[in-house]
Design a protein around this motif. Sequence first.
Motif, PDB file in Angstrom:
ATOM      1  N   ILE A   4      66.252  61.863  52.798  1.00 34.92           N
ATOM      2  CA  ILE A   4      65.948  63.147  52.163  1.00 34.92           C
ATOM      3  C   ILE A   4      67.088  64.156  52.318  1.00 34.92           C
ATOM      4  O   ILE A   4      67.379  64.927  51.391  1.00 34.92           O
ATOM      5  CB  ILE A   4      64.603  63.691  52.702  1.00 34.92           C
ATOM      6  N   ILE A   8      69.326  66.178  49.607  1.00 35.37           N
ATOM      7  CA  ILE A   8      69.568  67.632  49.599  1.00 35.37           C
ATOM      8  C   ILE A   8      71.074  67.890  49.499  1.00 35.37           C
ATOM      9  O   ILE A   8      71.522  68.751  48.737  1.00 35.37           O
ATOM     10  CB  ILE A   8      68.941  68.295  50.853  1.00 35.37           C
ATOM     11  N   PHE A  27      71.106  74.610  55.015  1.00 36.19           N
ATOM     12  CA  PHE A  27      69.975  75.028  54.174  1.00 36.19           C
ATOM     13  C   PHE A  27      68.819  75.467  55.057  1.00 36.19           C
ATOM     14  O   PHE A  27      68.697  75.050  56.216  1.00 36.19           O
ATOM     15  CB  PHE A  27      69.546  73.896  53.228  1.00 36.19           C
ATOM     16  N   HIS A  28      67.960  76.305  54.497  1.00 35.60           N
ATOM     17  CA  HIS A  28      66.839  76.849  55.253  1.00 35.60           C
ATOM     18  C   HIS A  28      65.750  75.790  55.436  1.00 35.60           C
ATOM     19  O   HIS A  28      65.414  75.067  54.493  1.00 35.60           O
ATOM     20  CB  HIS A  28      66.285  78.087  54.549  1.00 35.60           C
ATOM     21  N   ASP A  29      65.234  75.712  56.670  1.00 33.77           N
ATOM     22  CA  ASP A  29      64.192  74.738  56.990  1.00 33.77           C
ATOM     23  C   ASP A  29      62.936  75.029  56.167  1.00 33.77           C
ATOM     24  O   ASP A  29      62.552  76.180  55.978  1.00 33.77           O
ATOM     25  CB  ASP A  29      63.876  74.796  58.492  1.00 33.77           C
ATOM     26  N   ILE A  30      62.291  73.957  55.718  1.00 36.67           N
ATOM     27  CA  ILE A  30      61.097  74.089  54.873  1.00 36.67           C
ATOM     28  C   ILE A  30      59.902  74.619  55.673  1.00 36.67           C
ATOM     29  O   ILE A  30      58.987  75.213  55.098  1.00 36.67           O
ATOM     30  CB  ILE A  30      60.769  72.733  54.196  1.00 36.67           C
ATOM     31  N   ALA A  31      59.924  74.428  56.983  1.00 34.80           N
ATOM     32  CA  ALA A  31      58.830  74.897  57.861  1.00 34.80           C
ATOM     33  C   ALA A  31      59.447  75.698  59.007  1.00 34.80           C
ATOM     34  O   ALA A  31      59.531  75.223  60.147  1.00 34.80           O
ATOM     35  CB  ALA A  31      58.028  73.715  58.395  1.00 34.80           C
ATOM     36  N   LEU A  39      69.194  74.569  58.880  1.00 28.89           N
ATOM     37  CA  LEU A  39      69.656  73.241  59.289  1.00 28.89           C
ATOM     38  C   LEU A  39      71.079  73.053  58.787  1.00 28.89           C
ATOM     39  O   LEU A  39      71.364  73.321  57.615  1.00 28.89           O
ATOM     40  CB  LEU A  39      68.747  72.150  58.704  1.00 28.89           C
ATOM     41  N   ASN A  86      68.175  67.445  68.001  1.00 27.26           N
ATOM     42  CA  ASN A  86      67.173  66.500  68.498  1.00 27.26           C
ATOM     43  C   ASN A  86      67.636  65.082  68.218  1.00 27.26           C
ATOM     44  O   ASN A  86      68.119  64.793  67.124  1.00 27.26           O
ATOM     45  CB  ASN A  86      65.827  66.748  67.791  1.00 27.26           C
ATOM     46  N   GLY A  92      62.325  64.385  69.830  1.00 26.17           N
ATOM     47  CA  GLY A  92      61.537  65.066  68.807  1.00 26.17           C
ATOM     48  C   GLY A  92      62.155  65.006  67.421  1.00 26.17           C
ATOM     49  O   GLY A  92      61.812  65.802  66.544  1.00 26.17           O
ATOM     50  N   GLN A  93      63.069  64.047  67.212  1.00 26.81           N
ATOM     51  CA  GLN A  93      63.709  63.939  65.899  1.00 26.81           C
ATOM     52  C   GLN A  93      62.735  63.352  64.884  1.00 26.81           C
ATOM     53  O   GLN A  93      62.066  62.346  65.165  1.00 26.81           O
ATOM     54  CB  GLN A  93      64.959  63.051  65.991  1.00 26.81           C
ATOM     55  N   THR A  94      62.631  63.989  63.734  1.00 25.18           N
ATOM     56  CA  THR A  94      61.751  63.469  62.676  1.00 25.18           C
ATOM     57  C   THR A  94      62.538  63.144  61.403  1.00 25.18           C
ATOM     58  O   THR A  94      62.111  62.312  60.619  1.00 25.18           O
ATOM     59  CB  THR A  94      60.632  64.483  62.324  1.00 25.18           C
ATOM     60  N   ALA A  95      63.665  63.811  61.209  1.00 23.53           N
ATOM     61  CA  ALA A  95      64.509  63.543  60.033  1.00 23.53           C
ATOM     62  C   ALA A  95      65.745  62.792  60.525  1.00 23.53           C
ATOM     63  O   ALA A  95      66.534  63.338  61.315  1.00 23.53           O
ATOM     64  CB  ALA A  95      64.898  64.850  59.354  1.00 23.53           C
ATOM     65  N   HIS A 101      69.825  72.500  64.273  1.00 28.87           N
ATOM     66  CA  HIS A 101      68.967  73.650  63.975  1.00 28.87           C
ATOM     67  C   HIS A 101      69.655  74.929  64.452  1.00 28.87           C
ATOM     68  O   HIS A 101      70.141  74.982  65.589  1.00 28.87           O
ATOM     69  CB  HIS A 101      67.631  73.546  64.725  1.00 28.87           C
TER      70      HIS A 101
HETATM   71  P1  5GP Z   1      63.871  67.313  63.550  1.00 28.87           P
HETATM   72  O1  5GP Z   1      62.449  67.334  64.042  1.00 28.87           O
HETATM   73  O2  5GP Z   1      64.229  65.954  62.989  1.00 28.87           O
HETATM   74  O3  5GP Z   1      64.863  67.818  64.552  1.00 28.87           O
HETATM   75  O4  5GP Z   1      63.923  68.368  62.385  1.00 28.87           O
HETATM   76  C1  5GP Z   1      63.710  68.056  61.045  1.00 28.87           C
HETATM   77  C2  5GP Z   1      63.510  69.388  60.334  1.00 28.87           C
HETATM   78  O5  5GP Z   1      63.670  69.168  58.946  1.00 28.87           O
HETATM   79  C3  5GP Z   1      62.120  69.992  60.544  1.00 28.87           C
HETATM   80  O6  5GP Z   1      62.262  71.295  61.105  1.00 28.87           O
HETATM   81  C4  5GP Z   1      61.526  70.031  59.133  1.00 28.87           C
HETATM   82  O7  5GP Z   1      60.741  71.166  58.898  1.00 28.87           O
HETATM   83  C5  5GP Z   1      62.761  69.983  58.248  1.00 28.87           C
HETATM   84  N1  5GP Z   1      62.567  69.348  56.953  1.00 28.87           N
HETATM   85  C6  5GP Z   1      61.998  68.126  56.729  1.00 28.87           C
HETATM   86  N2  5GP Z   1      61.986  67.847  55.416  1.00 28.87           N
HETATM   87  C7  5GP Z   1      62.597  68.894  54.797  1.00 28.87           C
HETATM   88  C8  5GP Z   1      62.895  69.182  53.426  1.00 28.87           C
HETATM   89  O8  5GP Z   1      62.621  68.401  52.510  1.00 28.87           O
HETATM   90  N3  5GP Z   1      63.513  70.354  53.158  1.00 28.87           N
HETATM   91  C9  5GP Z   1      63.861  71.243  54.152  1.00 28.87           C
HETATM   92  N4  5GP Z   1      64.463  72.362  53.774  1.00 28.87           N
HETATM   93  N5  5GP Z   1      63.593  71.003  55.452  1.00 28.87           N
HETATM   94  C10 5GP Z   1      62.970  69.855  55.762  1.00 28.87           C
END
Ligand code: 5GP
Length: 113
Positions: A4, A8, A27-31, A39, A86, A92-95, A101
């Motif tokens: 993803i 972007i 880019f600005h985080d979606i959440a 990010l 992360n 805590g890495q999800t992406a 950050h």
């Molecule tokens: P991690 O947990 O891997 O360190 O952080 C991944 C971050 O990517 C999270 O804060 C999440 O909100 C953000 N994120 C995930 N998908 C997207 C997306 O499609 N667009 C944007 N702008 N942020 C995203």
Amino acid sequence: MECIFCKIACGEIPAKIAYKDDTLVAFHDIAPQAPTHILIIPVKHFSTIQELTPPDRELVGEMVLLANRLALKEKIAEGGYRLVLNCGKHGGQTAYHVHMHLLGGRAMHWPPG
Ligand code: 5GP
Ligand code: ZN
């Protein structure tokens, strides 16, 4: 391409871009977890920071320097801010595309939970 953040970086998926050049995108985080939550990613795909090697040292340095410039632009430099990388499950890495950050605009606690 499944990643993803690669999408972007190349503009295939929209994001609120804060900065872009040939090697880095911000880019600005979606959440957002703070009033400012940006990010910073390398355009080149690395799954985790474990994949970075000595030739990438300049890239990593540029990520920090870009974070500093964006902190000034976002007016969070004076109040202070946090840079977070992360790595993997326990980190805590999800992406799974390297990202830093940049968080600021409110006081943050330490240590993390
Ligand atoms: P991690 O947990 O891997 O360190 O952080 C991944 C971050 O990517 C999270 O804060 C999440 O909100 C953000 N994120 C995930 N998908 C997207 C997306 O499609 N667009 C944007 N702008 N942020 C995203
Ligand atoms: Zn990627």
